[in-house]
Design a protein around this motif. Structure first.
Motif, PDB file in Angstrom:
ATOM      1  N   VAL A  99     -16.211   1.034  -7.968  1.00 32.58           N
ATOM      2  CA  VAL A  99     -15.019   2.314  -8.389  1.00 32.58           C
ATOM      3  C   VAL A  99     -14.619   2.511  -6.835  1.00 32.58           C
ATOM      4  O   VAL A  99     -13.256   2.805  -6.945  1.00 32.58           O
ATOM      5  N   LEU A 100     -15.356   2.712  -6.054  1.00 32.77           N
ATOM      6  CA  LEU A 100     -14.702   3.121  -4.599  1.00 32.77           C
ATOM      7  C   LEU A 100     -13.630   2.003  -3.983  1.00 32.77           C
ATOM      8  O   LEU A 100     -12.646   2.139  -3.659  1.00 32.77           O
ATOM      9  N   ALA A 101     -14.223   0.879  -4.193  1.00 33.20           N
ATOM     10  CA  ALA A 101     -13.222  -0.376  -3.748  1.00 33.20           C
ATOM     11  C   ALA A 101     -11.937  -0.412  -4.470  1.00 33.20           C
ATOM     12  O   ALA A 101     -10.991  -0.705  -3.967  1.00 33.20           O
ATOM     13  N   ASN A 102     -12.103  -0.220  -5.798  1.00 35.34           N
ATOM     14  CA  ASN A 102     -11.018  -0.221  -6.757  1.00 35.34           C
ATOM     15  C   ASN A 102      -9.988   0.945  -6.441  1.00 35.34           C
ATOM     16  O   ASN A 102      -8.732   0.766  -6.337  1.00 35.34           O
ATOM     17  N   ASP A 103     -10.633   2.218  -6.061  1.00 40.06           N
ATOM     18  CA  ASP A 103      -9.663   3.305  -5.584  1.00 40.06           C
ATOM     19  C   ASP A 103      -9.093   2.949  -4.310  1.00 40.06           C
ATOM     20  O   ASP A 103      -7.681   3.398  -4.012  1.00 40.06           O
ATOM     21  N   PHE A 104      -9.756   2.226  -3.453  1.00 39.43           N
ATOM     22  CA  PHE A 104      -9.168   1.826  -1.825  1.00 39.43           C
ATOM     23  C   PHE A 104      -8.035   1.001  -2.596  1.00 39.43           C
ATOM     24  O   PHE A 104      -6.996   1.261  -1.604  1.00 39.43           O
ATOM     25  N   ASN A 105      -8.120  -0.059  -3.114  1.00 38.79           N
ATOM     26  CA  ASN A 105      -7.117  -1.139  -3.361  1.00 38.79           C
ATOM     27  C   ASN A 105      -5.901  -0.191  -4.111  1.00 38.79           C
ATOM     28  O   ASN A 105      -4.778  -0.545  -3.663  1.00 38.79           O
ATOM     29  N   GLN A 106      -6.104   0.654  -5.078  1.00 33.03           N
ATOM     30  CA  GLN A 106      -5.084   1.362  -5.796  1.00 33.03           C
ATOM     31  C   GLN A 106      -4.304   2.277  -4.464  1.00 33.03           C
ATOM     32  O   GLN A 106      -2.982   2.588  -4.536  1.00 33.03           O
ATOM     33  N   MET A 107      -5.054   2.833  -3.437  1.00 32.30           N
ATOM     34  CA  MET A 107      -4.275   3.436  -2.588  1.00 32.30           C
ATOM     35  C   MET A 107      -3.372   2.722  -1.527  1.00 32.30           C
ATOM     36  O   MET A 107      -2.227   3.097  -1.441  1.00 32.30           O
ATOM     37  N   ILE A 108      -3.947   1.472  -1.466  1.00 30.72           N
ATOM     38  CA  ILE A 108      -3.041   0.595  -0.518  1.00 30.72           C
ATOM     39  C   ILE A 108      -1.946   0.080  -1.440  1.00 30.72           C
ATOM     40  O   ILE A 108      -0.854   0.021  -0.840  1.00 30.72           O
ATOM     41  N   ASP A 109      -2.100   0.065  -2.610  1.00 29.86           N
ATOM     42  CA  ASP A 109      -0.759  -0.271  -3.519  1.00 29.86           C
ATOM     43  C   ASP A 109       0.064   0.809  -3.485  1.00 29.86           C
ATOM     44  O   ASP A 109       1.408   0.395  -3.532  1.00 29.86           O
ATOM     45  N   ALA A 110      -0.405   2.170  -3.650  1.00 27.95           N
ATOM     46  CA  ALA A 110       0.460   3.368  -3.652  1.00 27.95           C
ATOM     47  C   ALA A 110       1.267   3.245  -2.217  1.00 27.95           C
ATOM     48  O   ALA A 110       2.451   3.643  -2.228  1.00 27.95           O
ATOM     49  N   ILE A 111       0.511   3.195  -1.000  1.00 28.28           N
ATOM     50  CA  ILE A 111       1.162   3.154   0.197  1.00 28.28           C
ATOM     51  C   ILE A 111       2.266   2.351   0.346  1.00 28.28           C
ATOM     52  O   ILE A 111       3.470   2.317   0.826  1.00 28.28           O
ATOM     53  N   GLN A 112       1.775   0.818  -0.089  1.00 33.76           N
ATOM     54  CA  GLN A 112       3.016  -0.401   0.054  1.00 33.76           C
ATOM     55  C   GLN A 112       3.997   0.267  -0.877  1.00 33.76           C
ATOM     56  O   GLN A 112       5.024  -0.131  -0.242  1.00 33.76           O
ATOM     57  N   LEU A 113       4.146   0.550  -1.873  1.00 34.63           N
ATOM     58  CA  LEU A 113       4.950   0.969  -2.902  1.00 34.63           C
ATOM     59  C   LEU A 113       5.903   1.977  -2.205  1.00 34.63           C
ATOM     60  O   LEU A 113       7.155   1.948  -2.285  1.00 34.63           O
ATOM     61  N   ALA A 114       5.238   3.158  -1.643  1.00 37.31           N
ATOM     62  CA  ALA A 114       5.884   4.166  -1.253  1.00 37.31           C
ATOM     63  C   ALA A 114       6.651   3.635   0.164  1.00 37.31           C
ATOM     64  O   ALA A 114       7.964   4.049   0.308  1.00 37.31           O
ATOM     65  N   LEU A 115       6.173   2.788   0.979  1.00 40.08           N
ATOM     66  CA  LEU A 115       6.930   2.402   2.147  1.00 40.08           C
ATOM     67  C   LEU A 115       7.890   1.583   1.667  1.00 40.08           C
ATOM     68  O   LEU A 115       8.990   1.417   2.613  1.00 40.08           O
ATOM     69  N   ASN A 116       7.979   0.570   0.686  1.00 43.43           N
ATOM     70  CA  ASN A 116       8.767  -0.258   0.192  1.00 43.43           C
ATOM     71  C   ASN A 116       9.809   0.109  -0.982  1.00 43.43           C
ATOM     72  O   ASN A 116      10.795  -0.638  -1.030  1.00 43.43           O
ATOM     73  N   SER A 117       9.562   1.258  -1.275  1.00 39.96           N
ATOM     74  CA  SER A 117      10.654   1.720  -2.393  1.00 39.96           C
ATOM     75  C   SER A 117      12.109   2.091  -1.738  1.00 39.96           C
ATOM     76  O   SER A 117      12.378   2.489  -0.827  1.00 39.96           O
ATOM     77  N   ASN A 118      12.946   2.009  -2.908  1.00 41.58           N
ATOM     78  CA  ASN A 118      14.311   2.245  -2.570  1.00 41.58           C
ATOM     79  C   ASN A 118      14.374   3.855  -2.336  1.00 41.58           C
ATOM     80  O   ASN A 118      14.001   4.670  -3.286  1.00 41.58           O
ATOM     81  N   PRO A 119      15.137   4.441  -1.466  1.00 42.81           N
ATOM     82  CA  PRO A 119      15.307   5.773  -1.220  1.00 42.81           C
ATOM     83  C   PRO A 119      15.704   6.556  -2.476  1.00 42.81           C
ATOM     84  O   PRO A 119      15.712   7.783  -2.523  1.00 42.81           O
ATOM     85  N   SER A 130       8.077  -5.743  -2.837  1.00 40.52           N
ATOM     86  CA  SER A 130       7.183  -5.669  -4.038  1.00 40.52           C
ATOM     87  C   SER A 130       7.813  -6.401  -5.193  1.00 40.52           C
ATOM     88  O   SER A 130       7.186  -7.311  -5.888  1.00 40.52           O
ATOM     89  N   VAL A 131       9.447  -6.884  -5.059  1.00 43.81           N
ATOM     90  CA  VAL A 131       9.794  -7.841  -5.974  1.00 43.81           C
ATOM     91  C   VAL A 131       9.382  -8.939  -5.876  1.00 43.81           C
ATOM     92  O   VAL A 131       8.996  -9.886  -6.958  1.00 43.81           O
ATOM     93  N   ALA A 132       9.380  -9.529  -4.457  1.00 42.11           N
ATOM     94  CA  ALA A 132       8.856 -10.851  -4.098  1.00 42.11           C
ATOM     95  C   ALA A 132       7.363 -11.090  -4.464  1.00 42.11           C
ATOM     96  O   ALA A 132       7.021 -12.195  -5.266  1.00 42.11           O
ATOM     97  N   ASN A 133       6.642 -10.050  -4.180  1.00 42.73           N
ATOM     98  CA  ASN A 133       5.234 -10.111  -4.529  1.00 42.73           C
ATOM     99  C   ASN A 133       4.892 -10.216  -6.066  1.00 42.73           C
ATOM    100  O   ASN A 133       3.992 -11.046  -6.508  1.00 42.73           O
ATOM    101  N   ARG A 134       5.592  -9.468  -7.048  1.00 38.70           N
ATOM    102  CA  ARG A 134       5.585  -9.478  -8.443  1.00 38.70           C
ATOM    103  C   ARG A 134       5.714 -10.836  -8.781  1.00 38.70           C
ATOM    104  O   ARG A 134       5.266 -11.306  -9.762  1.00 38.70           O
ATOM    105  N   ILE A 135       6.846 -11.362  -8.272  1.00 38.01           N
ATOM    106  CA  ILE A 135       7.279 -12.699  -8.956  1.00 38.01           C
ATOM    107  C   ILE A 135       6.300 -13.740  -8.527  1.00 38.01           C
ATOM    108  O   ILE A 135       6.143 -14.546  -9.246  1.00 38.01           O
ATOM    109  N   LYS A 136       5.872 -13.675  -7.387  1.00 40.13           N
ATOM    110  CA  LYS A 136       5.012 -14.582  -6.816  1.00 40.13           C
ATOM    111  C   LYS A 136       3.579 -14.490  -7.665  1.00 40.13           C
ATOM    112  O   LYS A 136       3.047 -15.532  -8.075  1.00 40.13           O
ATOM    113  N   ARG A 137       3.156 -13.285  -8.024  1.00 35.59           N
ATOM    114  CA  ARG A 137       1.927 -13.140  -8.773  1.00 35.59           C
ATOM    115  C   ARG A 137       2.001 -13.806 -10.071  1.00 35.59           C
ATOM    116  O   ARG A 137       1.423 -14.335 -10.825  1.00 35.59           O
TER     117      ARG A 137
END
Length: 211
Positions: A59-79, A88-95
């Motif tokens: 659970v701790l590892a999953n929460d950590f990964n979700q936190m990194i996802d949220a940080i990445q989204l915040a840094l990469n989001s359109n203002p 994020s668009v490129a990563n989603r298509i790649k996945r």
């Protein structure tokens, strides 16, 4: 002698059990700590903690990964729209490609947006961009698409991922909602005319249809 032997066996078993528990706990925790240090040193927000643990450590590892996802989204989001941006668009298509997902990509931009900006100003243009964001998200929600994604590359360029068997429904819904709502951003005269007069890229006056 039997009692002493039993006590010794119990002590040894307790020690072995304690060591096993300690190892089971410390190894996953060490992975998390190492990953934190790695991300701190490299700022690599693509890195994640990989663990198969199903307990509190998992659970701790999953929460950590979700936190990194949220940080990445915040840094990469359109203002303006707060939608996921280029990375994020490129990563989603790649996945989607890596997992062979049955999805389609809709690349959407607004026709005659520059002419609108030139006549009505950037503030009104930002309102149109935000309106478009809402249209895309509402279209996805109305079709009830699972595994969908909406991203904002920048300006008037957007990307939508939708299931292959629903993508045409999504595209039609987007167009219908946009065409119905866009007239509110024009003056009553321009809306009634169905066009605006603005300056083209060659500096000449030109007639442009509504977006």
């Amino acid at each position: 002698t039997a009692i002493v032997f039993s006590l010794i066996s119990l002590i040894i078993a307790s020690i072995v059990f304690s060591v096993a528990i300690t190892v089971a706990i410390t190894r996953p925790l060490r992975k998390i700590v190492e990953k934190i240090n790695y991300i701190t040193e490299t700022t690599d927000l693509e890195s994640r903690v990989e663990t198969n643990a199903k307990d509190e450590i998992g659970v701790l590892a999953n929460d950590f990964n979700q936190m990194i996802d949220a940080i990445q989204l915040a840094l990469n989001s359109n203002p303006i729209t707060k939608l996921p941006g280029n990375n994020s668009v490129a990563n989603r298509i790649k996945r989607a490609l890596q997992k062979n997902e049955k999805v389609c990509v809709i690349y959407a931009d607004l026709d005659n947006f520059k002419a609108y900006n030139d006549k009505y100003g950037f503030a009104k243009g930002d309102e149109v961009i935000l309106f478009t964001c809402h249209v895309l998200k509402e279209a996805i929600a109305s079709i009830q698409c699972d595994n969908s994604f909406v991203g904002h590359i920048g300006g008037d360029d957007f990307v939508v991922l939708a299931p292959t068997d629903q993508v045409q429904l999504v595209a039609d819904e987007i167009i219908q909602r946009f065409d119905k709502g866009i007239v509110q951003f024009y003056s009553s005269e321009d809306a009634q005319n169905g066009y605006i007069q603005s300056i083209n890229r060659q500096g000449q006056k030109q007639t442009f249809p509504l977006m």
